[in-house]
Design a protein around this motif. Sequence first.
Motif, PDB file in Angstrom:
ATOM      1  N   VAL A 208       0.833  -1.199   0.000  1.00 42.67           N
ATOM      2  CA  VAL A 208       0.000   0.000   0.000  1.00 42.67           C
ATOM      3  C   VAL A 208       0.866   1.246   0.000  1.00 42.67           C
ATOM      4  CG1 VAL A 208      -1.723   1.308   1.304  1.00 42.67           C
ATOM      5  CG2 VAL A 208      -1.913  -1.171   1.131  1.00 42.67           C
ATOM      6  N   GLY A 209       1.978   1.198   0.724  1.00 45.77           N
ATOM      7  CA  GLY A 209       2.896   2.329   0.733  1.00 45.77           C
ATOM      8  C   GLY A 209       3.485   2.594  -0.636  1.00 45.77           C
ATOM      9  N   LEU A 210       3.838   1.531  -1.362  1.00 47.74           N
ATOM     10  CA  LEU A 210       4.369   1.684  -2.719  1.00 47.74           C
ATOM     11  C   LEU A 210       3.337   2.314  -3.648  1.00 47.74           C
ATOM     12  CD1 LEU A 210       6.273  -1.688  -3.315  1.00 47.74           C
ATOM     13  CD2 LEU A 210       7.270   0.575  -3.026  1.00 47.74           C
ATOM     14  N   CYS A 232       8.850   3.181 -11.076  1.00 50.28           N
ATOM     15  CA  CYS A 232       9.780   2.249 -10.426  1.00 50.28           C
ATOM     16  C   CYS A 232      10.987   3.007  -9.875  1.00 50.28           C
ATOM     17  CB  CYS A 232      10.238   1.184 -11.419  1.00 50.28           C
ATOM     18  SG  CYS A 232       8.962  -0.014 -11.858  1.00 50.28           S
ATOM     19  N   ARG A 233      11.466   3.983 -10.622  1.00 56.14           N
ATOM     20  CA  ARG A 233      12.611   4.765 -10.166  1.00 56.14           C
ATOM     21  C   ARG A 233      12.254   5.554  -8.909  1.00 56.14           C
ATOM     22  NH1 ARG A 233      13.122   7.301 -14.322  1.00 56.14           N
ATOM     23  NH2 ARG A 233      12.184   9.300 -13.768  1.00 56.14           N
ATOM     24  N   VAL A 234      11.050   6.117  -8.865  1.00 60.10           N
ATOM     25  CA  VAL A 234      10.635   6.915  -7.704  1.00 60.10           C
ATOM     26  C   VAL A 234      10.416   6.036  -6.474  1.00 60.10           C
ATOM     27  CG1 VAL A 234       8.754   8.328  -6.785  1.00 60.10           C
ATOM     28  CG2 VAL A 234       9.632   8.768  -9.077  1.00 60.10           C
ATOM     29  N   THR A 235       9.843   4.870  -6.685  1.00 61.36           N
ATOM     30  CA  THR A 235       9.535   3.975  -5.555  1.00 61.36           C
ATOM     31  C   THR A 235      10.684   3.032  -5.225  1.00 61.36           C
ATOM     32  OG1 THR A 235       8.481   2.419  -7.097  1.00 61.36           O
ATOM     33  CG2 THR A 235       7.061   4.029  -5.980  1.00 61.36           C
ATOM     34  N   ALA A 236      11.726   3.018  -6.078  1.00 59.33           N
ATOM     35  CA  ALA A 236      12.926   2.203  -5.849  1.00 59.33           C
ATOM     36  C   ALA A 236      12.616   0.704  -5.787  1.00 59.33           C
ATOM     37  CB  ALA A 236      13.633   2.650  -4.570  1.00 59.33           C
ATOM     38  N   VAL A 237      11.730   0.254  -6.676  1.00 55.08           N
ATOM     39  CA  VAL A 237      11.430  -1.177  -6.767  1.00 55.08           C
ATOM     40  C   VAL A 237      11.417  -1.577  -8.234  1.00 55.08           C
ATOM     41  CG1 VAL A 237      10.081  -1.234  -4.635  1.00 55.08           C
ATOM     42  CG2 VAL A 237       8.925  -0.794  -6.824  1.00 55.08           C
ATOM     43  N   SER A 238      11.430  -2.881  -8.492  1.00 56.79           N
ATOM     44  CA  SER A 238      11.383  -3.375  -9.867  1.00 56.79           C
ATOM     45  C   SER A 238       9.964  -3.294 -10.408  1.00 56.79           C
ATOM     46  CB  SER A 238      11.860  -4.829  -9.912  1.00 56.79           C
ATOM     47  OG  SER A 238      10.957  -5.664  -9.200  1.00 56.79           O
ATOM     48  N   ALA A 239       9.846  -3.400 -11.733  1.00 55.70           N
ATOM     49  CA  ALA A 239       8.528  -3.353 -12.370  1.00 55.70           C
ATOM     50  C   ALA A 239       7.623  -4.488 -11.893  1.00 55.70           C
ATOM     51  CB  ALA A 239       8.676  -3.376 -13.883  1.00 55.70           C
ATOM     52  N   PRO A 240       8.108  -5.742 -11.802  1.00 56.23           N
ATOM     53  CA  PRO A 240       7.236  -6.812 -11.303  1.00 56.23           C
ATOM     54  C   PRO A 240       6.722  -6.553  -9.883  1.00 56.23           C
ATOM     55  CG  PRO A 240       9.127  -7.759 -12.429  1.00 56.23           C
ATOM     56  CD  PRO A 240       9.393  -6.285 -12.309  1.00 56.23           C
ATOM     57  N   THR A 241       7.587  -5.979  -9.040  1.00 50.91           N
ATOM     58  CA  THR A 241       7.170  -5.681  -7.657  1.00 50.91           C
ATOM     59  C   THR A 241       6.085  -4.613  -7.633  1.00 50.91           C
ATOM     60  OG1 THR A 241       9.342  -6.271  -6.764  1.00 50.91           O
ATOM     61  CG2 THR A 241       7.953  -4.861  -5.405  1.00 50.91           C
ATOM     62  N   LEU A 242       6.269  -3.559  -8.430  1.00 55.87           N
ATOM     63  CA  LEU A 242       5.284  -2.476  -8.459  1.00 55.87           C
ATOM     64  C   LEU A 242       3.965  -2.958  -9.048  1.00 55.87           C
ATOM     65  CD1 LEU A 242       4.839   0.549  -7.883  1.00 55.87           C
ATOM     66  CD2 LEU A 242       5.467   0.994 -10.250  1.00 55.87           C
ATOM     67  N   SER A 244       2.824  -6.009  -9.092  1.00 57.55           N
ATOM     68  CA  SER A 244       2.197  -6.906  -8.120  1.00 57.55           C
ATOM     69  C   SER A 244       1.498  -6.115  -7.009  1.00 57.55           C
ATOM     70  CB  SER A 244       3.262  -7.828  -7.512  1.00 57.55           C
ATOM     71  OG  SER A 244       2.708  -8.620  -6.477  1.00 57.55           O
ATOM     72  N   ALA A 245       2.147  -5.037  -6.554  1.00 59.41           N
ATOM     73  CA  ALA A 245       1.551  -4.205  -5.503  1.00 59.41           C
ATOM     74  C   ALA A 245       0.254  -3.576  -5.986  1.00 59.41           C
ATOM     75  CB  ALA A 245       2.542  -3.126  -5.061  1.00 59.41           C
ATOM     76  N   PHE A 246       0.254  -3.036  -7.202  1.00 59.64           N
ATOM     77  CA  PHE A 246      -0.955  -2.412  -7.745  1.00 59.64           C
ATOM     78  C   PHE A 246      -2.068  -3.441  -7.913  1.00 59.64           C
ATOM     79  CE2 PHE A 246       1.190   1.535  -8.526  1.00 59.64           C
ATOM     80  CZ  PHE A 246       0.184   2.472  -8.682  1.00 59.64           C
ATOM     81  N   ARG A 247      -1.730  -4.641  -8.395  1.00 59.28           N
ATOM     82  CA  ARG A 247      -2.754  -5.669  -8.574  1.00 59.28           C
ATOM     83  C   ARG A 247      -3.383  -6.048  -7.238  1.00 59.28           C
ATOM     84  NH1 ARG A 247      -3.434  -7.946 -13.422  1.00 59.28           N
ATOM     85  NH2 ARG A 247      -1.780  -7.886 -14.991  1.00 59.28           N
TER      86      ARG A 247
END
Length: 317
Positions: A208-210, A232-242, A244-247
């Motif tokens: 949720v934070g991401l 991804c650059r702003v949240t400092a995570v990979s595309a799959p991680t971001l 997955s978080a949105f889903r």
Amino acid sequence: MNFFKELGEGKPELFAATVREAMTGEVFDGDVIQLGKGADEGAIFTARLGLSRLSSIRFKPNALVRTAQSESFANFTVPICASELWTVSGVPLKENSVFFNFTASETEVVARNRTSLCGRVPLQRFLKEVQLFSGRNTSDFRGPTVIVKLSSDFHAALVRTLSCIMNQADGQYTQSDLEARLARTLAIFFALSLNSGNARKATWSQKVGLVSKAREYYSSALSKRPSVADLCRVTAVSAPTLISAFRDVTGETPARFFALQRLANVHDELIQASQQKPMVKQVALAHGFTDLGRFGSLYKSIYGILPSEQIERTVPI
């Protein structure tokens, strides 16, 4: 646009409107983002009881409904539709649960067929009532958000009592009478769950934070239409991680979620047109839709009509 109507000295003030009318009026500061197919349907009936509010809400489509909150109030949401799993500010709200928001700056509800009783009461008044009925120091349970789990009987009793208060708002009772009853009712049920151990602090997950951080950046840089790589650059995570978080949080990929957010902005602009018909092309381009054919198809899939038909319904000829 002011939906409240004066009912006489000391009487509650009432309004009835669609959810979008309420969100785009003077009553609430928030927005609605439809996440799936379905007509833009919903109604809200609200009573203003002094500083407090009590609302009955029906909203059919799968959507994220976001409302800003003040830290001076205890904000609450009581789902009535028990067959649907809700997510409130990133927290799953299961059957017979009640959500309290004490210090978070906003409440976000993602649910299909949202039917609820919700509102707010002054925070300090609520805390004093809880301490009175529970016999416990209020610092024991203070947190940004708290989930209260009720038995089915208690949940039904809470819904009946809140519905009764709502129905009495158009009668002989004063604002102060009903405001006191509202605060006391919520405090009693909160105290019961607190003493039984069924009130727990709800913390936002990392996902949720991401999502929140990505949404804040996207809104601030909307004119540039940030890509997933930018997020991804702003949240400092990979595309799959971001993704997955949105889903998990919204049920959508980042690309589709932000497209639906921009679509909701177009929809709001079209339904607020009152005199002069805006050019659909200009509105679409202003919100980042360059392929007008795909834009029209997406709009119809979510709202059930074409943008041009929306204007014909909104603007009198």
